[in-house]
Write an enzyme that holds these catalytic residues in place. Structure first.
Site, mmCIF file in Angstrom:
data_model
loop_
_atom_site.group_PDB
_atom_site.id
_atom_site.type_symbol
_atom_site.label_atom_id
_atom_site.label_comp_id
_atom_site.label_asym_id
_atom_site.label_seq_id
_atom_site.Cartn_x
_atom_site.Cartn_y
_atom_site.Cartn_z
ATOM 1 N N GLU A 51 35.518 44.981 41.184
ATOM 2 C CA GLU A 51 34.828 44.460 42.367
ATOM 3 C C GLU A 51 35.697 44.602 43.614
ATOM 4 O OE1 GLU A 51 32.196 40.575 43.669
ATOM 5 O OE2 GLU A 51 34.065 40.233 42.605
ATOM 6 N N MET A 78 37.585 36.971 37.807
ATOM 7 C CA MET A 78 36.564 37.999 38.026
ATOM 8 C C MET A 78 35.512 37.884 36.928
ATOM 9 S SD MET A 78 35.223 40.389 39.663
ATOM 10 C CE MET A 78 33.700 41.179 39.166
ATOM 11 N N ASN A 88 33.299 39.529 35.226
ATOM 12 C CA ASN A 88 32.739 40.599 34.396
ATOM 13 C C ASN A 88 31.853 39.998 33.306
ATOM 14 O OD1 ASN A 88 34.649 42.454 35.710
ATOM 15 N ND2 ASN A 88 36.167 41.459 34.413
ATOM 16 N N HIS A 146 33.323 28.335 37.789
ATOM 17 C CA HIS A 146 32.880 29.262 38.840
ATOM 18 C C HIS A 146 32.496 30.610 38.230
ATOM 19 C CE1 HIS A 146 33.247 30.973 43.059
ATOM 20 N NE2 HIS A 146 33.335 32.066 42.323
ATOM 21 N N GLU A 147 33.388 31.143 37.392
ATOM 22 C CA GLU A 147 33.129 32.461 36.821
ATOM 23 C C GLU A 147 31.975 32.425 35.822
ATOM 24 O OE1 GLU A 147 34.464 34.684 38.397
ATOM 25 O OE2 GLU A 147 36.127 33.614 39.333
ATOM 26 N N HIS A 200 28.703 32.524 37.578
ATOM 27 C CA HIS A 200 28.376 33.891 37.995
ATOM 28 C C HIS A 200 27.588 34.656 36.929
ATOM 29 C CE1 HIS A 200 30.035 34.716 41.871
ATOM 30 N NE2 HIS A 200 31.276 34.416 41.553
#
Length: 1006
Positions: free
Chosen positions: A250, A385, A387, A419-420, A423
């Protein structure tokens, strides 16, 4: 650092148009590049070579290459490419192999195309659609090389002569397009460096239909540079280095690992295969493992993914161990770690598993990925991140000792994991159609992390802390004239780093929380899933495994609301995401009604200037508080009114009442009252009856009154008088807010003569409380007489706010304890010191030891043997010679990349440290003053705002237009350039504050 403007030595200078129509504008542009020396091949030539230099180890004690310590930014590499992109075109034009007349004929057309069709030229064709990737990669962690093959299933919806795709720093070969058993070879392969794309030109029309694009590729992994496919490493307890490799794509780094269609809307399924002697993992569970000859390697074949954007594809290899738990619905959740650190996985595994269950229940949607792994990376600089199915983290934020870690670290880890995971629904399942809707991903995940962790740990009072960690950061970013709207159209992917900032994340989260509170309160707040919740569920169902835009979300939320209010969400929220800045709600209370008006907040208001009215549609929450010492003693129920321009609230407001606007600080706006009597009454109640107000209310009052005082809207003495209520307050949210406003005032006051009185004032408030709570078990702590015990978690948060600032202030009792603990640590008499206090001990030594130089070098030379991080506190030294030494340490390449910017920011805040840091920035301008990393931009802003030298201030001005032009921001400039402008803006603010507010001001006791 990688140089995207390199051209291949194998480039063919000859122009062979084949059967391409030269009248087609894009074809003309491509051919103009080709005929003027761009990198291209024809069938039968050598494969296209994009040279990427392998890193060489630095000599002991020498400075590593800039890329070794520049990789602190998630997006720095992409931003750096912007500066050279135009040079590549110029180089291609000026290096020709064709005749001068041929160059002159084609050149204007190519430049016109770039200028007139910049958006089209920077985006891929909408008629070439990837459907599936069969991808195989083989890395070599010793040489840093990797090679692979990719077959991309394409749907072509319009006849074309060419296919454009992304690839960067890759060597491409064996390229062909297949339809069934028929292979179509390109007549030309052209690189377009400014767009980081290759274009395959065909001598015949490629018709509508399904095709397979096959490409072999090889490249070089970055070494500790978190972009594309890169190598990382860790040291075990015996000092042995272990290598691993992982991806980070990203926003636009997938193209560095494999040829692809690297735009978020171009979702496709992936079948990923990795060949390695180490254990491999990817987005999906393992399908099968096969030996690769006698090499000792294995071929790991993973299951097919659901449709996903390229930036979410992920794979890695390592010798990590894995622990696993399962959600109540049976989804496996794994946490990876080096074998020696496997005992640090339990906290992350617990939070990850329970967060999956929370979001599954909230969204009522089962993810199409059947597992969720969490993977730590030692030199990761982006915290986390998302993924799909394989989330990566900075290792220290994932692997944490739940029994000894400070409350602040536990919260940070839990919030990051949540948070991840959030997502996985907002960002992965439903992805923004283009990067200008990035806030849909990040703002929602930033808000939802609080929902999840607050449910897991209700005793942490996270929703009160939302004000500190979200509103305060968003206010600071958005009060500048150089802010931007939440929704910011960006055509050029290389300018995306500017979007990863506090406006996108923190303001985005803040307006979403305001929206949720408004919609849920409209339902009476009693439904387990109100309008906001129902709208999110409908949105996820409607756009699952696809892409969406902001308007789609507003429509989904409106669709489940009352029929009479259709469109109200879109009408209200459009202004919040399209306009920069935020409002101040001005409150006038008289004769039984309350009148609300609004204006946009600015850093400064001239004394006789009139406020400029604004027209945000603001969901204003309010209630009436009754004096607890009078009768009646109740408070009215909270209500919300939608304010548009101005609003009048008809409500009983007897003499013994107080109007509370923005209860619990759920709204993203500040509040100002037009009556000094109101503030005096508020001050009295905050001291006599603080329990009438929530911690967020009290923190909000503090933040608002100081924002109004420092912008010349409210008296400084009044702000100082009201703030004295904190002397009896022991809530960490209140104290974090208080110290935040103290630090802002520190910058404004600077070296003004008022500094002495100001320090005395702060010390009178901070000193007694810091001495009371002490250093924990290592110092006597006495509670106030008759006060309630502070819960352990809240007490840890309170200490982490107060003790560091008390050290900075030089509070005697706190400093003396810190120095005693430092001596005990060096003599071996301090055993099992909590992780929480170690940085405070080292800070005290660096700032207050009798021999500052000796303490500094003790921490540096004993960094391997002393517990905790002894290096970061070095940036707090007040001695300029040691500040210069800290710069040398930063340049040495011996630090973890993620340490660099925080240390520079800390050093800029030390006495006269801004001058040293600014000189460093100038000598490394390409790495720090031309990038768009949010952390770098903030460090630059802080440094510039604290400059004292007229010469250095002029240097800063000259970098952004000079003394007369620095206020005129340029579209698309780097974040660091904006940081310079914001720093200069704050210098002007400080100057006005000193000349107007502090002129002749003498503080007096309340």
């Amino acid at each position: 650092m990688k140089n995207p403007s390199d051209t291949s030595a194998d480039a063919d200078p000859q122009w062979d148009a084949g059967q391409v129509d030269p009248d087609d504008s894009e074809h003309g542009f491509l051919l103009a590049l080709d005929m003027n020396g761009s990198s291209s091949t024809s069938p039968g030539q050598k494969p296209y070579r994009r040279h990427r230099t392998k890193p060489t180890p630095a000599e002991p004690g020498s400075s590593k290459s800039s890329s070794a310590w520049f990789s602190w930014s998630k997006l720095a590499f992409a931003a750096a490419l912007v500066a050279v992109a135009s040079l590549v075109i110029i180089t291609a034009v000026s290096m020709g192999g064709s005749s001068q007349s041929e160059r002159t004929t084609a050149l204007p057309e190519s430049l016109d195309f770039l200028q007139a069709n910049s958006s089209q030229g920077l985006r891929l064709s909408s008629s070439v659609i990837p459907r599936h990737y069969d991808l195989e990669v083989t890395p070599d962690l010793e040489t840093l090389g990797f090679h692979g093959t990719v077959d991309i299933a394409l749907l072509i919806t319009e006849p074309t002569y060419h296919i454009r795709f992304h690839a960067l720093d890759l060597n491409l070969s064996n390229i062909y397009l297949a339809q069934g058993s028929t292979r179509l070879l390109p007549t030309r392969v052209v690189e377009d460096p400014p767009t980081q794309t290759f274009v395959l030109l065909f001598g015949t029309i490629v018709g509508v239909g399904d095709y397979r694009l096959s490409i072999d590729f090889d490249g070089v992994m970055g070494d500790g540079e978190p972009a594309g496919f890169y190598r990382s490493s860790y040291m075990d307890g015996s000092g042995q280095k272990h290598y691993l490799a992982i991806t980070h794509f990203e926003p636009v780094f997938a193209r560095m690992a494999f040829p692809c269609f690297d735009e978020p809307a171009l979702k496709a399924s992936f079948k990923i295969t990795v060949c390695s002697a180490l254990t491999a993992l990817s987005n999906m569970p393992l399908n099968k493992t096969e030996p690769v000859g006698a090499s000792g390697m294995s071929r790991y074949v993973f299951q097919k993914t659901p449709p996903q954007s390229t930036y979410l594809a992920a794979w890695g290899v390592s010798d990590y161990s894995r622990v696993e738990a399962r959600t109540s619905s049976g989804i496996p959740v794994g946490v990876y770690a080096p074998s020696e650190s496997i005992n640090l996985t339990s906290f992350a595994l617990d939070v990850a598993t329970r967060s999956m269950e929370f979001f599954q229940k909230l969204y009522n949607y089962t993810l199409p990925v059947p597992k969720m792994d969490h993977f730590p990376v030692p030199d990761f600089t982006s915290e986390g991140m998302e993924n799909w199915g394989l989330i990566t983290y900075e290792d220290s934020l994932l692997l944490i000792n739940r029994s000894s870690a400070p409350a602040q670290d536990l919260q940070a880890s839990a919030m990051l994991i949540a948070h991840e995971i959030a997502h996985q629904w907002f960002g992965d399942l439903v992805t923004m159609a283009w990067w200008d809707d990035l806030w849909l991903n990040e703002g929602f995940a930033e808000f939802m992390q609080y929902k999840s962790v607050a449910a897991l740990h209700p005793d942490w009072d996270l929703l009160s802390q939302f004000f500190v960690y979200e509103h305060l950061l968003a206010f600071e970013a958005d009060e500048s004239m150089f802010t931007h709207p939440i929704y910011l159209p960006v055509a050029d992917p290389l300018l995306l780093p500017m979007l990863f900032d506090d406006v996108t994340y923190n303001k985005g989260a803040s307006v979403i929380r305001m929206l949720e509170d408004w919609l849920e309160s409209a339902d009476g707040g009693h439904l387990s899933c109100g309008q906001f919740c129902r709208g999110l569920r409908q949105y996820l169902v409607q756009y699952a495994e696809s892409t969406a835009q902001t308007a789609n979300l507003w429509h989904a939320l409106d669709a489940v609301g009352p029929e009479a209010h259709k469109g109200i969400v879109n009408d209200t929220m459009s202004g919040w995401i399209s306009n920069p800045g935020f409002p101040v709600v001005l409150v006038s209370a008289q004769n039984g009604f309350v009148r609300l008006t609004q204006f946009r907040y600015t850093l400064w208001k001239d004394t006789n200037a009139t406020e400029i009215s604004s027209s945000w549609q603001i969901p204003v929450s309010y209630r009436i508080l009754m004096d607890p010492h009078s009768s009646p003693t109740h408070a009215t129920p909270a209500k919300t009114v939608l304010m548009n321009g101005h609003t009048t609230i008809m409500t009983p407001a007897p003499r013994n009442s107080l109007v509370l606007i923005n209860r619990d600080r759920v709204g993203f706006y500040r509040v100002m009252f037009d009556s000094i009597d109101y503030y005096k009454q508020l001050s009295h109640w905050l001291k006599s009856s603080p329990s009438l107000f929530s911690p967020a209310d009290r923190a909000g009052f503090l933040s608002d009154i100081w924002a109004l005082a420092t912008s010349n809207r409210l008296g400084l003495q009044l702000a100082m008088d009201i703030t004295t209520f904190v002397a009896k307050d022991r809530d960490p949210t209140v104290w974090r807010t208080c110290i935040s406003v103290f630090k802002q005032m520190d910058r404004l006051v600077g070296a003004h003569p008022f500094i002495e009185a100001w320090n005395q004032y702060k010390s009178s408030l901070v000193g007694p409380v810091a001495a009371e709570i002490g250093w924990g078990a290592f110092a006597a702590t006495k509670s106030r007489s008759g006060s309630k015990p502070i819960p352990a978690h809240a007490l840890s948060l309170l200490r982490s706010a107060l003790i560091p600032y008390a050290i900075t202030l030089g509070i005697p009792r706190v400093v003396s304890t810190g120095l005693e603990l430092f001596d005990e640590l060096l003599t071996g008499n301090l055993h099992d010191a909590p992780d929480e206090i170690l940085p405070w001990i080292y800070s005290t030594a660096v700032m207050h030891s009798s021999n500052l130089t000796e303490a500094y070098y003790i921490l540096w030379h004993l960094r391997e043997s002393l517990p905790g991080d002894t290096v970061s506190p070095l940036a707090q030294t007040p001695l300029q010679a040691l500040q210069n030494q800290t710069i040398k340490i930063i340049e040495s390449g011996e630090l973890r990349p993620q340490m660099i910017v925080p240390m520079l920011s800390s050093l800029a805040g030390a006495k006269h440290g801004a001058s040293v840091v600014w000189s460093f920035f100038l000598s490394h301008a390409d790495q720090f003053l031309s990038v768009s990393s949010n952390s770098a931009s903030q460090a630059v802003e802080k440094c510039v705002s604290l400059l004292e030298s007229a010469q250095q201030i002029r240097q800063a001005q000259d970098l952004v237009g000079g003394p007369d032009g620095w206020m005129d921001a340029e579209p698309g400039e780097s974040g660091s350039r904006t940081g310079i402008r914001r720093g200069l803006e704050r210098l002007v603010h400080s100057s006005k504050f000193k000349s107007v507010v502090l002129k002749g001001f003498k503080a007096h006791p309340e």
